[in-house]
Scaffold this active site. Sequence first.
Site: not given
Ligand code: NAD
Length: 481
Positions: A178, A209, A253, A387
């Site tokens: 996804k 999605g 991650e 962050e």
């Molecule tokens: P997010 O948590 O909002 O979304 C990440 C993914 O999770 C998206 O695909 C989203 O649709 C999905 N998602 C959202 N709600 C969900 C649920 N209830 N169940 C399952 N999936 C769900 O994060 P973002 O805004 O897309 O990304 C930014 C964050 O990602 C930052 O905090 C950043 O630090 C982190 N990040 C971490 C790494 C790493 O390697 N540690 C790398 C890049 C980004």
Amino acid sequence: MNAITKTDAIKTLTAHYIDGAFVESHGREVRDIIRPTDGRVIGQVTLGDEDDTRRAIAAAKRAFATYGKSKPEERAEILRRLHRAASARIDDLTAAMVDEYGGVVQFARPIVESAVNAFAAAEKALPEIQWTRSWDKAIVTMEPVGVSGLITAWNANALFMCLKFASAVGAGCTAVIKPSEMSSLQARVLVEALHEAKLPNGLLNIVTGLGTTVGAELVRNPDVAKISFTGSVAVGQSIMRDGAATMKRVTLELGGKSPTIVLDDADLDQAIPTALGMAFMNSGQACAAGTRLLVPSNQLDAAKRAIVNAMRAITVGDPADPKIAVGPMVSQKQYERVQSYIRKGIEEGAEVLVGGEGHPQGLEAGYFVKPTVFVNVKNDMTIAREEIFGPVLSVIAYDTEDDAVAIANDSRYGLHAAVLGTDLARARRVASRLRTGRVVINGMTDDPQAPWGGFKYSGVGREYGRYGIEAYLETRAILEG
Ligand code: NAD
């Protein structure tokens, strides 16, 4: 902010990739794809629903019955085909990342290259895994965990998709990916590329999605054995909690607030540009961005001068221009989030050395922010603890080496850190005291075989190389009486 207007030639995506074919979405909700550089609608994507997700999981489950029994040599051959197929579309993937996400091309291209190389790196790691061990009456084998749900963030979506899928393939798992809903165009280019690898049907499935529908179904579904997730702490926590109902294995991650320690023997003319490069990489929308810069208090004035000087190279503008270092934020929401943190920093008494609130002059039409450096920051201020995920750097003064280590470790995060200094033995000693999953010495560098992942709230588990593949394996012992 400019009004959002439609262009004539928008791209329309209505299909998912299930069981080796592009299939029309059952979900009917349509979402605009907005270009962050100017706020224009450049595409529309039809979002998948639980039905699409369940079809993809069923296909992955059928495929696992065969692929789960494959030999490492067969997996190596598939990884080679994936590498070839993805390599053919590096330019297209880079262009999609620049257009859809606003990633600066000077960063987007190497990220896409790392994405493609993830398949080669997984192939290289395979021989390092000891698939069978035996002694006395015991035979222990490493078994693929099963159908894996791979959920990605938007800031380097192609890298996360390739990295997770390469590890799953190496382990003998089938997958439902996804992608971030903000990365639909990039995901589409990638799936077109990977389709050319002629994989066994059902090994790869991709459903575009929302997290709350497609992601939640992956987390809830008993036929999914493992979730590998890259994203925010809050969603990572919900995955761990909700996944417990079906005993999901999880790799998370998550975020970071990475420290860069400038030791007092560092050459500031070298160290400061290096530190700024790490702070502002990927326009600051990077989990590993070095957003807390720790400098010796007796060198603070010289460090400030070096920062003001070096910030001239942190240019902001059109991400397609290879000279530009910082592009727009991914969305209006992200723009506002960064602005609110800049305001908070000022309210809490930090001093703006460079940048500040609002759009950079002449860049009012997109989600651009001013690359900003705060000084007089205390480590308990909001801008040093949370962050921001944007181009905002906090400079924190320290007195002694112990003090620097204590400040660096005083964070709920523990993903990445950097140490800059001339005496290598000392830099290594400081690095070994940092509670983070990775520490780089004297510059940002990567190794696709070295583990990636976080201590504390930065996550659970590791990716990359054999560590990444092992995260998709279970051990089984057979004992003879
Ligand atoms: P997010 O948590 O909002 O979304 C990440 C993914 O999770 C998206 O695909 C989203 O649709 C999905 N998602 C959202 N709600 C969900 C649920 N209830 N169940 C399952 N999936 C769900 O994060 P973002 O805004 O897309 O990304 C930014 C964050 O990602 C930052 O905090 C950043 O630090 C982190 N990040 C971490 C790494 C790493 O390697 N540690 C790398 C890049 C980004």
